[in-house]
Design an enzyme around this catalytic site. Structure first.
Site, PDB file in Angstrom:
ATOM      1  N   GLY A 179      41.633  85.253  12.859  1.00 37.61           N
ATOM      2  CA  GLY A 179      40.921  84.571  13.928  1.00 37.61           C
ATOM      3  C   GLY A 179      41.752  83.461  14.527  1.00 37.61           C
ATOM      4  O   GLY A 179      42.806  83.114  13.995  1.00 37.61           O
ATOM      5  N   PRO A 180      41.254  82.876  15.621  1.00 37.92           N
ATOM      6  CA  PRO A 180      41.992  81.824  16.316  1.00 37.92           C
ATOM      7  C   PRO A 180      42.129  80.575  15.439  1.00 37.92           C
ATOM      8  O   PRO A 180      41.433  80.455  14.431  1.00 37.92           O
ATOM      9  CB  PRO A 180      41.119  81.518  17.535  1.00 37.92           C
ATOM     10  CG  PRO A 180      40.089  82.576  17.584  1.00 37.92           C
ATOM     11  CD  PRO A 180      39.976  83.183  16.246  1.00 37.92           C
ATOM     12  N   PRO A 181      42.991  79.654  15.821  1.00 39.34           N
ATOM     13  CA  PRO A 181      43.190  78.436  15.035  1.00 39.34           C
ATOM     14  C   PRO A 181      41.915  77.600  14.964  1.00 39.34           C
ATOM     15  O   PRO A 181      41.122  77.592  15.894  1.00 39.34           O
ATOM     16  CB  PRO A 181      44.264  77.662  15.818  1.00 39.34           C
ATOM     17  CG  PRO A 181      44.883  78.654  16.722  1.00 39.34           C
ATOM     18  CD  PRO A 181      43.861  79.697  17.001  1.00 39.34           C
ATOM     19  N   GLY A 182      41.759  76.942  13.860  1.00 39.17           N
ATOM     20  CA  GLY A 182      40.686  75.962  13.737  1.00 39.17           C
ATOM     21  C   GLY A 182      39.302  76.545  13.561  1.00 39.17           C
ATOM     22  O   GLY A 182      38.307  75.857  13.746  1.00 39.17           O
ATOM     23  N   VAL A 183      39.193  77.817  13.188  1.00 38.14           N
ATOM     24  CA  VAL A 183      37.860  78.388  12.995  1.00 38.14           C
ATOM     25  C   VAL A 183      37.450  78.339  11.528  1.00 38.14           C
ATOM     26  O   VAL A 183      36.403  78.860  11.149  1.00 38.14           O
ATOM     27  CB  VAL A 183      37.754  79.839  13.511  1.00 38.14           C
ATOM     28  CG1 VAL A 183      37.913  79.867  15.015  1.00 38.14           C
ATOM     29  CG2 VAL A 183      38.776  80.728  12.834  1.00 38.14           C
ATOM     30  N   GLY A 184      38.263  77.750  10.696  1.00 36.01           N
ATOM     31  CA  GLY A 184      37.843  77.540   9.314  1.00 36.01           C
ATOM     32  C   GLY A 184      38.408  78.499   8.302  1.00 36.01           C
ATOM     33  O   GLY A 184      37.895  78.612   7.188  1.00 36.01           O
ATOM     34  N   LYS A 185      39.492  79.183   8.626  1.00 33.42           N
ATOM     35  CA  LYS A 185      40.058  80.154   7.683  1.00 33.42           C
ATOM     36  C   LYS A 185      40.557  79.443   6.415  1.00 33.42           C
ATOM     37  O   LYS A 185      40.195  79.803   5.295  1.00 33.42           O
ATOM     38  CB  LYS A 185      41.210  80.924   8.349  1.00 33.42           C
ATOM     39  CG  LYS A 185      40.759  81.697   9.575  1.00 33.42           C
ATOM     40  CD  LYS A 185      41.875  82.520  10.177  1.00 33.42           C
ATOM     41  CE  LYS A 185      43.016  81.687  10.724  1.00 33.42           C
ATOM     42  NZ  LYS A 185      42.630  80.840  11.872  1.00 33.42           N
ATOM     43  N   THR A 186      41.377  78.420   6.645  1.00 32.03           N
ATOM     44  CA  THR A 186      41.925  77.717   5.486  1.00 32.03           C
ATOM     45  C   THR A 186      40.828  77.000   4.713  1.00 32.03           C
ATOM     46  O   THR A 186      40.780  77.052   3.477  1.00 32.03           O
ATOM     47  CB  THR A 186      42.989  76.702   5.941  1.00 32.03           C
ATOM     48  OG1 THR A 186      43.974  77.401   6.701  1.00 32.03           O
ATOM     49  CG2 THR A 186      43.637  76.030   4.756  1.00 32.03           C
ATOM     50  N   SER A 229      43.910  94.545  30.945  1.00 28.85           N
ATOM     51  CA  SER A 229      42.496  94.200  31.100  1.00 28.85           C
ATOM     52  C   SER A 229      42.228  93.299  32.310  1.00 28.85           C
ATOM     53  O   SER A 229      41.084  93.001  32.607  1.00 28.85           O
ATOM     54  CB  SER A 229      41.959  93.557  29.826  1.00 28.85           C
ATOM     55  OG  SER A 229      42.494  92.273  29.675  1.00 28.85           O
ATOM     56  N   LYS A 252      36.276  87.042  24.337  1.00 24.06           N
ATOM     57  CA  LYS A 252      36.196  86.823  25.784  1.00 24.06           C
ATOM     58  C   LYS A 252      34.838  86.250  26.167  1.00 24.06           C
ATOM     59  O   LYS A 252      34.736  85.356  27.017  1.00 24.06           O
ATOM     60  CB  LYS A 252      36.454  88.136  26.526  1.00 24.06           C
ATOM     61  CG  LYS A 252      37.929  88.535  26.481  1.00 24.06           C
ATOM     62  CD  LYS A 252      38.151  89.916  27.072  1.00 24.06           C
ATOM     63  CE  LYS A 252      39.639  90.260  27.063  1.00 24.06           C
ATOM     64  NZ  LYS A 252      39.888  91.638  27.507  1.00 24.06           N
TER      65      LYS A 252
HETATM   66  N1  LIG Z   1      32.069  76.888  10.198  1.00 23.05           N
HETATM   67  C1  LIG Z   1      32.610  75.687   9.929  1.00 23.05           C
HETATM   68  N2  LIG Z   1      31.847  74.782   9.326  1.00 23.05           N
HETATM   69  C2  LIG Z   1      32.361  73.570   9.040  1.00 23.05           C
HETATM   70  N3  LIG Z   1      33.595  73.183   9.307  1.00 23.05           N
HETATM   71  C3  LIG Z   1      34.410  74.067   9.916  1.00 23.05           C
HETATM   72  C4  LIG Z   1      33.954  75.357  10.228  1.00 23.05           C
HETATM   73  N4  LIG Z   1      34.968  76.026  10.791  1.00 23.05           N
HETATM   74  C5  LIG Z   1      36.015  75.184  10.816  1.00 23.05           C
HETATM   75  N5  LIG Z   1      35.687  74.000  10.287  1.00 23.05           N
HETATM   76  C6  LIG Z   1      36.569  72.857  10.144  1.00 23.05           C
HETATM   77  O1  LIG Z   1      37.591  72.938  11.111  1.00 23.05           O
HETATM   78  C7  LIG Z   1      38.810  72.440  10.623  1.00 23.05           C
HETATM   79  C8  LIG Z   1      39.897  73.443  10.854  1.00 23.05           C
HETATM   80  O2  LIG Z   1      39.706  74.568  10.057  1.00 23.05           O
HETATM   81  P1  LIG Z   1      40.890  75.304   9.307  1.00 23.05           P
HETATM   82  O3  LIG Z   1      41.983  74.386   9.035  1.00 23.05           O
HETATM   83  O4  LIG Z   1      40.294  76.037   8.191  1.00 23.05           O
HETATM   84  O5  LIG Z   1      41.333  76.288  10.437  1.00 23.05           O
HETATM   85  P2  LIG Z   1      42.159  77.621  10.321  1.00 23.05           P
HETATM   86  O6  LIG Z   1      41.249  78.722  10.710  1.00 23.05           O
HETATM   87  O7  LIG Z   1      42.790  77.727   9.016  1.00 23.05           O
HETATM   88  O8  LIG Z   1      43.209  77.424  11.475  1.00 23.05           O
HETATM   89  P3  LIG Z   1      44.749  77.837  11.554  1.00 23.05           P
HETATM   90  O9  LIG Z   1      44.784  79.263  12.007  1.00 23.05           O
HETATM   91  O10 LIG Z   1      45.294  76.932  12.603  1.00 23.05           O
HETATM   92  O11 LIG Z   1      45.301  77.601  10.223  1.00 23.05           O
HETATM   93  C9  LIG Z   1      38.600  72.191   9.163  1.00 23.05           C
HETATM   94  O12 LIG Z   1      38.462  70.817   8.976  1.00 23.05           O
HETATM   95  C10 LIG Z   1      37.311  72.905   8.842  1.00 23.05           C
HETATM   96  O13 LIG Z   1      36.570  72.262   7.840  1.00 23.05           O
HETATM   97 MG   LIG Z   2      44.752  77.423   8.456  1.00 28.85          MG
END
Ligand SMILES: Nc1ncnc2c1ncn2[C@@H]1O[C@H](COP(=O)(O)OP(=O)(O)OP(=O)(O)O)[C@@H](O)[C@H]1O
Ligand SMILES: [Mg+2]
Length: 805
Positions: free
Chosen positions: A388-395, A713, A756
């Protein structure tokens, strides 16, 4: 029976301490007298234990048994002659006539000594060989008839040669063995008579009684010498072999001694330099740590071997450091340290919910995993891959999983890794070699079953230094990873208890073989509403705390969060949102530190004041107010994007120019869209001259010009933009579109619908034009994520035009 094993020279020195010479005044004289007379017909028989007496030689004997003492006393007071015969059975003390051999030696008692313990010593000069006849009496001692057995000698060259040979071989033996006195050598070279020589030598050799007896019984001197040659040759060989062994042993000892000596010296030097103790202490410590590390057998052997090498090296040696570092790696690895999994599903649910909003599908998958683990603890865990895109909570999800399971969490990034050895390490022969990133992370985890996150799997490269993907393949393959071999360690490490989670922004660059091994879980991004929730529940409280504030000091109004989402961020995830919230918190923290009192409530207005100039605008209204501009929707690895397709016309002859870093596929869609619009001019724009296209050049531009874009697209958006240009009618500002077009005007389905849709929602779009065949994708998007969006499905470009213009 008597023994003849006391030292000959003691006797010849006329007694020693405690020895009293009783007899032997003029022995030479007595012997000379006796030798000239024929031997008596019968002689007292003294049986010998483990020895054979010979003619022409002196035989020393110790006499202790009453029977034998009596015999000696009688002999001394009479003719002084007796027969010495070897006993067949040395175990028997008072032999019967059966015990002695049939051949013995007649001899004259030359001397007698009384020993203080009551026994006596005698020295017997052998005179001639005799064959034992009948025993005359057995009491008080054996007396037998004897018959002389003279030598048979026939002088010959062979006899001379044999004599010479025996002499030489025996001399050689004397030089090599310590038990033969040196005088013997002189005697042997001086004796000329072959028979006497053979007797002299036979008496001196330490060979078996049987062999000695055999030599005695050989009457033919030549035969005797031949047999003796054989025996001597054998003895010499034994001696030589023995001395070879001896010298080998000696050289081993010498080597050991040399090493010992040098080591002692080294120790002394080291002590002078103040090093030795430290080294020893270090080695002892390492040894103890090896002991405690509970290494598997292979590793243990390796560790012991290396420790042995370390001990032998001076600390100043370059290799010393290399080995010590290696051993430290060995003992620091969690070879047998594991944490127990917490498989309480309710607990896991709580942990996941506490950290993350929504993400139901992912959470369910994790709980399923726990349930399976619970039922079958040995099942190999799945390898999850969050895409998924950055910052969606994967890590952060990975972290929560570790927390829920009660495992350690380790994260490595393989983004930009091009070299296999970054993953697998360098061989120890390289200067500065280290284990690869996998082993390093395990050391940091300190358990062998952590949750192990491999970030940026899609950004891993490959070049001439080897393909890191193949190393990753081995790491992630449950069939192979129980024996992962790092180049530096050069030992197998079991990774099968590790729970791997990979993350990627997109799967496209990930090799299919790697994709196959993983269970992919997509995380698309969040709607404005979801972001608002996440901010309120997680991001705001976290940032308040991180910046040293209290909830009683600051709060965020929804309007403030919304303003940040809309005006200061444009992202699928929430990373920038959190950063901006953090930035506001810092500013307030500073104001409070500077003395401001009371609770601050961040309103929309206050947020804008604090964050400064607005960064993003809802552009489509402004952009689309002129004809020729259409709002497209694109998919990128960082989430869905809104993009604008601009078309302009200028006087010319129908050329098409495309700009904005667009790729070949997108250029071709532009061409197809243009051809279709030209071909359907009448239907697109009533009242336009037939030759409009032949009198104009067309320019299609897709901003932002610096970002490369490609894919089919944008076809629908291009067709709409062109139609809008020709017709002179602006495109509705609330509509965005995506879809591939064909020359016949069909609209073909595209991917990334969910991303999208989210992008459209973020941009404030109300209506989304989609290919009809993508309708199924839309129904899969959760209700709340398509809130406020109307989807218009079209089969043809004409349908799209109808909706957009
Ligand atoms: N569903 C969620 N609920 C609560 N906090 C979230 C959620 N999704 C993301 N966050 C918060 O957003 C921040 C960024 O998430 P994270 O670092 O996990 O992104 P990532 O998907 O690993 O991005 P990247 O691809 O850049 O590594 C974190 O502080 C995380 O706690
Ligand atoms: Mg990450």
């Amino acid at each position: 029976m008597e023994r003849g094993d006391f030292p000959e020279h003691r006797l010849e020195q006329d007694g020693g301490p405690g020895l009293e010479v009783v007899e032997g005044a003029d022995v030479e004289q007595a012997i000379r007298e006796r030798q000239d007379q024929p031997i008596p017909a019968a002689l007292p028989v003294l049986a010998l234990k483990e020895m054979v007496a010979y003619p022409d030689t002196l035989t020393p004997l110790a006499v202790g048994r009453p029977r034998s003492m009596r015999l000696v006393n009688d002999v001394l007071s009479g003719e002084r002659m007796l027969a010495l015969v070897a006993s067949r059975n040395p175990e028997v003390d008072d032999p019967s006539p059966d015990e002695p051999y049939d051949v013995g030696v007649a001899g004259i008692v030359a001397r007698m000594l009384k020993v203080p313990d009551g026994t006596i010593r005698i020295l017997v000069q052998g005179t001639e060989r005799v064959r034992m006849g009948d025993y005359v009496t057995e009491e008080p001692y054996l007396v037998a008839r004897v018959e002389p057995m003279p030598d048979v000698v026939e002088p010959s060259a062979e006899l001379d040669a044999l004599t010479h040979n025996v002499q030489r071989t025996f001399t050689e033996i004397i030089e090599k063995i310590p038990y033969l006195p040196e005088e013997l050598q002189l005697a042997v070279t001086n004796v000329e008579d072959p028979s006497a020589l053979s007797h002299l030598i036979a008496g001196a050799l330490r060979i078996s009684t049987e062999e000695k007896q055999e030599l005695l019984e050989l009457v033919d001197v030549a035969k005797r010498l031949r047999r003796m040659s054989e025996i001597l040759a054998r003895e010499l060989e034994v001696i030589q072999l023995g001395s070879k062994i001896q010298s080998q042993v000696q050289s081993e000892i010498d080597k050991g001694q040399r090493e010992y000596y040098l080591r002692e010296q080294l120790k002394a030097i080291q002590q002078e330099l103040g090093e030795g103790d430290e080294q020893q202490a270090e080695i002892n410590e390492l040894r103890e740590r090896i002991e405690q590390a509970n290494l598997p057998e292979d590793a243990r052997k390796q560790a012991d071997r290396e420790l042995g090498r370390l001990e032998r090296l001076p600390p100043a040696a370059a290799e010393y450091g290399v080995i010590r570092t290696y051993l430290e790696w060995l003992v620091e690895l969690p070879w047998s340290v594991t944490t127990d999994d917490n498989l309480d599903i309710a607990h896991a649910r709580d942990v996941l919910d506490a950290d993350h909003y929504d993400l139901e599908r992912v959470k369910d998958r994790i709980l399923e995993y726990l349930a399976v683990r619970k039922l079958n603890p040995d099942s190999p865990g799945p390898i999850l891959c969050f895409v998924g895109p950055p910052g969606v909570g994967k890590t952060s999800l990975g972290r929560s999983i570790a927390k829920a399971l009660g495992r350690e969490f380790e994260r490595i990034s393989v983004g930009g890794v091009r070299d296999e050895s970054e993953i697998r390490g360098h061989r120890r022969t390289y200067i500065g070699a280290m284990p690869g990133t996998i082993i390093r992370a395990l050391r940091d985890a300190a358990t062998r079953n952590p949750v192990f996150m491999i970030d940026e799997l899609d950004k891993m490269g490959a070049d001439f230094r080897g393909d890191p993907a193949s190393a990753m393949l081995e790491v992630l393959d449950p069939a192979q990873n129980d024996s992962f071999r790092d180049h530096y360690l050069d030992l197998e490490f079991d990774l099968s208890d590790v729970m791997f989670i990979a993350t990627a922004n997109t799967l496209d660059p990930v090799p299919p073989a790697l994709q196959d091994r993983m269970e992919v879980i997509q995380l698309a991004g969040y709607t404005v509403d979801e972001k608002l929730h996440i901010a309120k529940r997680y991001l705001v409280p976290r940032q308040i705390e991180r910046n040293g504030l209290q909830r009683s000091q600051i709060s965020f109004a929804d309007a403030a969060v919304k303003a940040i989402i809309d005006e200061y961020t444009r992202e699928a995830g929430v990373r920038n949102l959190e950063r901006e919230i953090g930035s506001i918190c810092r500013k307030i923290a500073r104001q409070i530190a500077e003395g401001q009192k009371g609770k601050v409530t961040i309103s929309g207005k206050r947020a804008r004041e604090l964050l400064g100039k607005r960064r993003y605008f809802a552009e489509q209204r402004r952009r689309t107010k002129d004809p020729g501009v259409a709002t497209g929707l694109a998919w990128t690895p960082v989430g869905g994007e809104v993009l604008f397709v601009e078309a302009t016309a200028m006087p010319g002859d129908g050329k098409l120019t495309t700009t904005g870093q667009i790729g070949d596929v997108m250029r071709e869609s532009a061409q197809a869209a243009l051809s279709w619009v030209r071909g359907h001019l009448k239907r697109v724009a009533l009242g336009v001259e037939e030759d409009w296209f032949t009198s104009h050049d067309i320019h299609i531009h897709v901003p932002a010009g610096a970002v490369p874009k490609d894919g089919p697209s944008a076809g629908v958006a291009m067709a709409v933009a062109l139609a809008s240009l020709v017709a002179g009618r602006p495109v509705s500002s609330d509509v965005a579109m995506t879809g591939e077009v064909t020359l016949t005007g069909q609209v073909l389905p595209i991917g990334g619908v969910k991303e999208k849709a989210l992008a459209a929602q973020r941009a404030g779009i109300k209506r989304v034009i989609l290919p009809a065949r993508n309708e199924g994708d839309v129904t899969e998007i959760p209700e709340h994520q398509r809130e406020g969006l109307e989807f218009i499905y079209c089969e043809t470009i004409e349908d799209a035009l109808a909706a957009a213009l």
